[in-house]
Scaffold this active site. Sequence first.
Site, PDB file in Angstrom:
ATOM      1  N   TYR A  11       0.677  -1.835  -0.078  1.00 38.86           N
ATOM      2  CA  TYR A  11       0.045  -0.049  -0.224  1.00 38.86           C
ATOM      3  C   TYR A  11       0.912   1.550   0.051  1.00 38.86           C
ATOM      4  CZ  TYR A  11      -3.998  -1.903   0.658  1.00 38.86           C
ATOM      5  OH  TYR A  11      -5.469  -3.196   0.622  1.00 38.86           O
ATOM      6  N   GLU A  69      -8.199  -6.866   5.300  1.00 40.21           N
ATOM      7  CA  GLU A  69      -8.210  -8.086   4.737  1.00 40.21           C
ATOM      8  C   GLU A  69      -7.186  -8.940   5.553  1.00 40.21           C
ATOM      9  OE1 GLU A  69      -5.347  -6.037   1.904  1.00 40.21           O
ATOM     10  OE2 GLU A  69      -7.004  -4.978   0.929  1.00 40.21           O
TER      11      GLU A  69
END
Length: 399
Positions: A95, A137
């Site tokens: 990310y 997640e």
Amino acid sequence: MLTTEHLKLINETIPVLRENGTVLTSYFYQRMLRLNPELNEVFNMGHQRTGDQAKALASAVLAYAENIDNLVVLGDAVNQIITKHVSLNIQPEQYSIVGENLLFSISEVLKVPMDSELIKAWEIAYTQLANILIEGERARYLELQEKENGWNDWREFTVVNKIKESDEITSFYFKPVDNKPVLRHKPGQYISLRVEVPELGFKQPRQYTLSHHGFEDCYRISVKREDKKGNLEAGYVSKTLHHEIEIGDIVELSAPNGIFYLQNLDRKNVFISAGVGVTPMIAMLGKLSQSDYKKDVSFIHACRNNHVLALNSEVSAFKKSLPQLQTYLACEENNDSEIQPDKLGRLDISELDSKLLPKDADYYICGPDPFMLYQAESLKNYGIAESQIYMERFNTGAI
């Protein structure tokens, strides 16, 4: 934390995103993959080549900007992104790479200094979304790991069988290299498959629906060979599977995932599919056939012609355990096959007998995106509530 001024700045970029969002996201992907080539094995190069991924991401970024002060409305979309990311084994550290490249792309495309308040606003906004996705997640990975026979990483499987189902579709059967049992899936769910693509020189991931309701020791997918058509190149992964992969070869699979699956065994069910969209429907029908299911069930399918019609013999076999199963086949072309369609031409549900379309049933739709949208709208016009319609549009956007 986003301030009122930050929200104002982000809102001011919405017109730009509406007009030039794909330009921004295309630049972003090119920049990120050039500077981080290891991510070529994460992102699907077929979707990069067609521009589909850039378009889908542009839509996702726009939706986020438009609803940044009311993210609750994005719940379903966020859940779908989380599900897809988990199937691709996306990790938290990735990310930061995405975020850095996204911010530089906004700066470079919009010609805004990196130290501007606009970039600062988007940095906070991206971090907010990234944290939501990372936490979602993490929970999903843990859930998969804790399930019986579950796992949460790429796992090696051996190709144990390869069966041609039609001129375009071939089924592949996979058993774990470690010979341990496999996680049972919900009929309609998919796995991600990752395989070395000789043409590219690196691995590529692709999602495929599991086309069987469940073996104890293996999985089956049924893959359409995506050939070159006009300006569209042949599919990297499908071409590799059909032409390169043989029995005994090893591929990598993620655990079954997905939010499109058979919901209720206590309801009537109607399955509407086109082409290779038949795969989740076969899995769902298989589940019903093994469940002493007594409710009405309809299987409605559309295809170009009988040469590309796949898994039809399995539908016929299901009638032994599901005598109430009603079927309808529409073929656009007649090729003098032993299999005679109910209609020669495109599927139009307004022409169907009402017995095939009970008003109190759940409806599942799978096929090309225009087909699904058209059928969903037709069902609504027929009087089917949106809450009764299930479909999964495999958009390729991921943040």
